[in-house]
Each structure stands twice: as C-alpha cells, then as structure tokens.
Design a protein around this motif. Structure first.
Motif, mmCIF file in Angstrom:
data_model
loop_
_atom_site.group_PDB
_atom_site.id
_atom_site.type_symbol
_atom_site.label_atom_id
_atom_site.label_comp_id
_atom_site.label_asym_id
_atom_site.label_seq_id
_atom_site.Cartn_x
_atom_site.Cartn_y
_atom_site.Cartn_z
ATOM 1 N N VAL A 80 -4.284 3.748 7.844
ATOM 2 C CA VAL A 80 -4.744 2.437 7.865
ATOM 3 C C VAL A 80 -4.168 1.450 8.960
ATOM 4 O O VAL A 80 -4.796 0.703 9.596
ATOM 5 C CB VAL A 80 -4.393 1.713 6.434
ATOM 6 N N VAL A 81 -2.806 1.618 9.523
ATOM 7 C CA VAL A 81 -2.269 0.723 10.315
ATOM 8 C C VAL A 81 -2.660 0.862 11.772
ATOM 9 O O VAL A 81 -2.686 -0.144 12.653
ATOM 10 C CB VAL A 81 -0.651 0.990 10.471
ATOM 11 N N GLN A 82 -3.402 1.842 12.025
ATOM 12 C CA GLN A 82 -4.020 2.220 13.596
ATOM 13 C C GLN A 82 -5.565 1.532 13.641
ATOM 14 O O GLN A 82 -6.130 1.729 14.514
ATOM 15 C CB GLN A 82 -3.949 3.566 13.883
ATOM 16 N N LEU A 83 -5.909 0.878 12.350
ATOM 17 C CA LEU A 83 -7.187 0.184 12.424
ATOM 18 C C LEU A 83 -7.202 -0.956 12.964
ATOM 19 O O LEU A 83 -6.194 -1.801 12.357
ATOM 20 C CB LEU A 83 -7.919 0.409 11.052
ATOM 21 N N PRO A 84 -8.198 -1.818 13.544
ATOM 22 C CA PRO A 84 -8.105 -3.029 14.083
ATOM 23 C C PRO A 84 -8.705 -3.900 12.867
ATOM 24 O O PRO A 84 -9.905 -3.521 12.131
ATOM 25 C CB PRO A 84 -9.096 -3.041 15.043
ATOM 26 N N PHE A 85 -7.854 -5.358 12.541
ATOM 27 C CA PHE A 85 -8.623 -6.045 11.603
ATOM 28 C C PHE A 85 -8.881 -7.589 12.261
ATOM 29 O O PHE A 85 -8.044 -8.047 12.719
ATOM 30 C CB PHE A 85 -7.639 -6.269 10.526
ATOM 31 N N CYS A 86 -10.240 -7.836 12.594
ATOM 32 C CA CYS A 86 -10.315 -9.027 13.204
ATOM 33 C C CYS A 86 -11.184 -10.141 12.202
ATOM 34 O O CYS A 86 -11.570 -11.004 12.779
ATOM 35 C CB CYS A 86 -11.202 -8.711 14.491
ATOM 36 N N GLY A 87 -11.079 -9.951 10.903
ATOM 37 C CA GLY A 87 -11.800 -10.791 10.064
ATOM 38 C C GLY A 87 -13.110 -10.270 9.463
ATOM 39 O O GLY A 87 -13.791 -9.327 9.970
ATOM 40 N N PRO A 88 -13.491 -10.447 8.361
ATOM 41 C CA PRO A 88 -12.831 -11.274 7.418
ATOM 42 C C PRO A 88 -11.624 -10.869 6.789
ATOM 43 O O PRO A 88 -11.261 -9.723 7.028
ATOM 44 C CB PRO A 88 -13.863 -11.553 6.085
ATOM 45 N N ASN A 89 -10.810 -11.562 6.068
ATOM 46 C CA ASN A 89 -9.597 -11.127 5.381
ATOM 47 C C ASN A 89 -9.476 -11.170 3.943
ATOM 48 O O ASN A 89 -8.265 -11.060 3.458
ATOM 49 C CB ASN A 89 -8.242 -11.891 6.073
ATOM 50 N N GLU A 90 -10.435 -11.255 3.412
ATOM 51 C CA GLU A 90 -10.481 -11.320 1.892
ATOM 52 C C GLU A 90 -10.717 -10.153 1.106
ATOM 53 O O GLU A 90 -11.637 -9.320 1.340
ATOM 54 C CB GLU A 90 -11.758 -12.385 1.537
ATOM 55 N N ILE A 91 -9.795 -9.826 0.234
ATOM 56 C CA ILE A 91 -9.903 -8.392 -0.434
ATOM 57 C C ILE A 91 -10.104 -8.818 -1.866
ATOM 58 O O ILE A 91 -9.536 -9.305 -2.573
ATOM 59 C CB ILE A 91 -8.387 -7.761 -0.270
ATOM 60 N N ASP A 92 -11.114 -8.130 -2.225
ATOM 61 C CA ASP A 92 -11.673 -8.072 -3.550
ATOM 62 C C ASP A 92 -10.891 -7.178 -4.424
ATOM 63 O O ASP A 92 -11.357 -6.228 -5.150
ATOM 64 C CB ASP A 92 -13.117 -7.935 -3.681
ATOM 65 N N HIS A 93 -9.610 -7.517 -4.791
ATOM 66 C CA HIS A 93 -8.683 -6.789 -5.420
ATOM 67 C C HIS A 93 -7.543 -7.705 -5.854
ATOM 68 O O HIS A 93 -7.325 -9.041 -5.303
ATOM 69 C CB HIS A 93 -8.212 -5.361 -4.886
ATOM 70 N N TYR A 94 -6.655 -7.224 -6.649
ATOM 71 C CA TYR A 94 -5.316 -7.911 -6.923
ATOM 72 C C TYR A 94 -4.035 -7.306 -6.189
ATOM 73 O O TYR A 94 -3.006 -7.817 -6.380
ATOM 74 C CB TYR A 94 -4.991 -8.359 -8.574
ATOM 75 N N PHE A 95 -4.309 -6.354 -5.501
ATOM 76 C CA PHE A 95 -3.278 -5.714 -4.806
ATOM 77 C C PHE A 95 -3.933 -4.902 -3.513
ATOM 78 O O PHE A 95 -4.888 -4.515 -3.470
ATOM 79 C CB PHE A 95 -2.339 -4.806 -5.529
ATOM 80 N N LEU A 151 0.887 -1.240 0.191
ATOM 81 C CA LEU A 151 0.016 -0.082 0.053
ATOM 82 C C LEU A 151 0.851 1.394 -0.149
ATOM 83 O O LEU A 151 0.517 2.182 -0.538
ATOM 84 C CB LEU A 151 -0.871 0.041 1.426
ATOM 85 N N PHE A 152 1.853 1.249 0.764
ATOM 86 C CA PHE A 152 2.781 2.440 0.883
ATOM 87 C C PHE A 152 3.467 2.615 -0.277
ATOM 88 O O PHE A 152 3.651 3.890 -1.031
ATOM 89 C CB PHE A 152 3.840 1.984 1.654
ATOM 90 N N VAL A 153 4.085 1.437 -1.008
ATOM 91 C CA VAL A 153 4.975 1.611 -2.053
ATOM 92 C C VAL A 153 3.902 2.083 -3.283
ATOM 93 O O VAL A 153 4.432 3.170 -4.264
ATOM 94 C CB VAL A 153 5.615 0.220 -2.427
ATOM 95 N N PRO A 188 -10.444 -1.013 -0.658
ATOM 96 C CA PRO A 188 -10.688 -2.369 -0.286
ATOM 97 C C PRO A 188 -10.256 -2.714 0.917
ATOM 98 O O PRO A 188 -10.807 -3.598 1.615
ATOM 99 C CB PRO A 188 -9.900 -3.015 -1.451
ATOM 100 N N VAL A 189 -8.957 -2.166 1.428
ATOM 101 C CA VAL A 189 -8.537 -2.693 2.881
ATOM 102 C C VAL A 189 -9.390 -2.062 3.991
ATOM 103 O O VAL A 189 -9.691 -2.628 4.710
ATOM 104 C CB VAL A 189 -7.076 -2.351 3.119
ATOM 105 N N LEU A 190 -9.732 -0.934 3.790
ATOM 106 C CA LEU A 190 -10.869 -0.144 4.658
ATOM 107 C C LEU A 190 -12.061 -0.916 4.890
ATOM 108 O O LEU A 190 -12.495 -0.946 6.183
ATOM 109 C CB LEU A 190 -11.168 1.323 4.423
ATOM 110 N N LYS A 191 -12.538 -1.604 3.827
ATOM 111 C CA LYS A 191 -13.713 -2.272 3.962
ATOM 112 C C LYS A 191 -13.687 -3.464 4.880
ATOM 113 O O LYS A 191 -14.591 -4.130 5.638
ATOM 114 C CB LYS A 191 -13.978 -2.921 2.619
ATOM 115 N N LEU A 192 -12.364 -4.128 5.386
ATOM 116 C CA LEU A 192 -12.205 -5.054 6.245
ATOM 117 C C LEU A 192 -11.828 -4.631 7.719
ATOM 118 O O LEU A 192 -11.832 -5.591 8.471
ATOM 119 C CB LEU A 192 -10.946 -5.913 5.841
ATOM 120 N N ALA A 193 -11.806 -3.410 7.934
ATOM 121 C CA ALA A 193 -11.434 -3.001 9.312
ATOM 122 C C ALA A 193 -12.771 -3.139 10.151
ATOM 123 O O ALA A 193 -13.772 -2.907 9.604
ATOM 124 C CB ALA A 193 -11.134 -1.616 9.162
#
Length: 314
Positions: free
Chosen positions: A161-176, A99-101, A181-186
């Motif tokens: 993004v890194v300060q958000l909690p992620f506790c599942g699900p972990n599937e990203i509807d994307h190829y990177f 994400l950073f790169v 897409p990552v925010l949707k999983l928080a």
C-alpha cells in the motif's frame, strides 16, 4: 512512474451519517469495549492465578485474550471518539500504522485459533503422547510462530500500500483503515496490488479455515470410539472453539476472500470481527469451561474469606 503523494490525511465516513444513530452506537460500542477489556483481562488473570498456563490449552487461551485486547484497541477507541466528532480524520502515517496493526493482530488471532485446534486434535486423538508433543518448549515456539506469521503477513500488506500514490480524494467509506477501502483511493491502477493482497489474505484465511475443518472432522470421527463421558467433555471444549471460529472466520471470509471490491455492508461485517468476536471470546470460554469455573469459585471463596476476616477485626 514517480510516486506523487498529495494526501496528508484521510477522512472516515464512519458507520452512519445519522447523528442519532452515531450517538446510540457510541454508547453501545463503549459498553462493548469495556466488556472486551474486562473480559479478556479476567481470562488472563484466571489463567495466571489458577496456574492454568501450564496446560497448553489455557496457555494459548491467554495468548488469544491478549491478542483480542490489542486487536480491538486498534480500531474501537478511535471509532468511539469519531462517532461524536464532526471531523473523522486520521493522518497518512496513522492510517498506515492502523492498517499494519489491524492485520498484524488479526492474522495472529487466525494462527492462534489454528494452533488451538491442533492442540485439541492431539489431546483427543493422541492422548498418550499429548504431554510429549505439546510440551512447554514447543508451545512457546508455536505461539512465537503465530506472532511472526502475523508480522510477516502485515508487513507485506503495508509494503504493497505505501508504495502507491495518493493524490485525492481522501475520503474512506469505513471507520478504520483497511486494505480494500484504501486501495480505492490510489490514483493509479491497483489491479496487481489488489490481486496480491487478496492472495495473501485469502490464502491465510482459507488455508487456516480448511485446516480447522479437517482437524475437527478428525476429532469428531475419533470421538465415536470414546466413552460417553469422554465425548461430552471433548465436545464441550471443542464446541467453544468451534463457536469462536465460526463467528470470526465467517465475516473474515466475506471481507477478504473476494476481489478488490467494497460494499456498504462491509462496515457492519467488520464490526463482528473487530468488536463482537473479541467481546464474545471470554464469555464463550468462561461459560462452557469447567476448570475456569472452578478457579472462579476458588477466587470468590478467597474473597468471601478475606471479607469475613476483615469484618471480624472491626
């Protein structure tokens, strides 16, 4: 609220769930990636061998080619491997790094395109002061500024993004790993974070695009006062840049100038600015640029000369 992170890896859905489509995409995108590497390396070689880096336009063009290689390499190699893999996974740390790169080089490219537009504005509208305004020291500072701007933008995105909690699900509807897409999983309310992300990326994309539009509007108006030969030369140079801007900014505007929502079309739109644009940049600038063609002819002439000498010694 205490941050809870049960997710150690993410799973990509990829471009398609159809195995035959993925195999075809693997072949096509592998060829595209080879073209990206060879094309942009060729541009950098042409600029260096022909000593064109002394000209600001080619100095920034070589910087753009380098960024294109890095930008595409952040997503394309893994996507190609994942197209043939049964499990498309990436670690949490790897996702944050990607994400950073992606945002670092993507934002840097936006700023370089903007600087190149300014260079064309000075060259066409203020030709007598061009060498004074765009001296080597100022060009170095401007290029450094594009990198610093890209770093600042990207570090803000990742910090949100890194300060958000992620506790599942972990599937990203994307190829990177991209922000939306990552925010949707928080597993928390991301309204404020999403608004800041959209404002951050949107202001850079829209602001740069407006600056580009203003620059080329002024350039086109000023061309009316020049000779027919001068107009043709200026339009040829600016036409290449305008084509790149449209191809790159169109998909970026669709992706980032909107609230935190995702669409099925996002993956195909992302292909344009992560793969198609870096591939087309060398072709557009090479085919429409007289000086690059002249250096290519000189290099080809040297090769023919060396081959002739080698044959004469045999």
């Amino acid at each position: 609220m205490e941050k809870i992170n049960n997710v150690t890896e993410f799973v990509f859905w990829g471009l398609s769930q159809n195995l035959e489509v993925e195999e075809a995409c693997c072949v096509v995108f592998s060829l595209f990636y080879v073209v990206i590497l060879l094309g942009n390396l060729f541009i950098m070689l042409i600029v260096y061998v022909g000593k064109l880096f002394k000209s600001p336009m080619y100095f920034f063009l070589s910087g753009l080619s380098f960024v294109d290689i890095c930008y595409s390499s952040a997503t394309t190699p893994k996507m190609i491997v994942d197209l043939l893999a049964t499990s498309k996974t990436i670690s949490y740390e790897g996702c944050m790094l990607q994400l950073f790169v992606v945002h670092f080089f993507g934002c840097t490219e936006i700023f370089i395109l903007t600087v190149m537009a300014y260079d064309r504005y000075v060259a066409i509208c203020k030709p007598l002061h061009y060498t004074t305004i765009m001296d080597q020291d100022r060009c170095n500072k401007m290029l450094l500024g594009t990198w610093l701007g890209g770093f600042l933008h990207s570090i803000i995105q990742v910090a949100l993004v890194v300060q958000l909690p992620f506790c599942g699900p972990n599937e990203i509807d994307h190829y990177f790993c991209d922000v939306h897409p990552v925010l949707k999983l928080a597993c928390t309310d991301t309204y404020v974070v999403s608004a800041v992300v959209t404002a951050n990326t949107g202001s850079i994309t829209l602001g740069s695009f407006v600056i580009l539009l203003i620059s080329y509007t002024v350039i086109l108006v000023s061309l009316r006062k020049q000779s027919a030969e001068g107009r043709c030369k200026a339009l040829s140079t600016c036409g290449s840049h305008i084509a790149v801007v449209i191809i790159f900014f169109g998909p970026c505007t669709f992706m980032y100038m909107r609230p935190d929502t995702t669409f099925p079309e996002d993956k195909m739109v992302a292909v344009f600015y992560t793969i198609v644009t870096p591939m087309l940049n060398p072709l557009i600038y090479t085919m429409r640029n007289a000086e690059v063609k002249n250096v290519m002819r000189k290099l080809w002439g040297r090769r023919v000369f060396w081959e002739a000498n080698d044959n004469s010694w045999k």
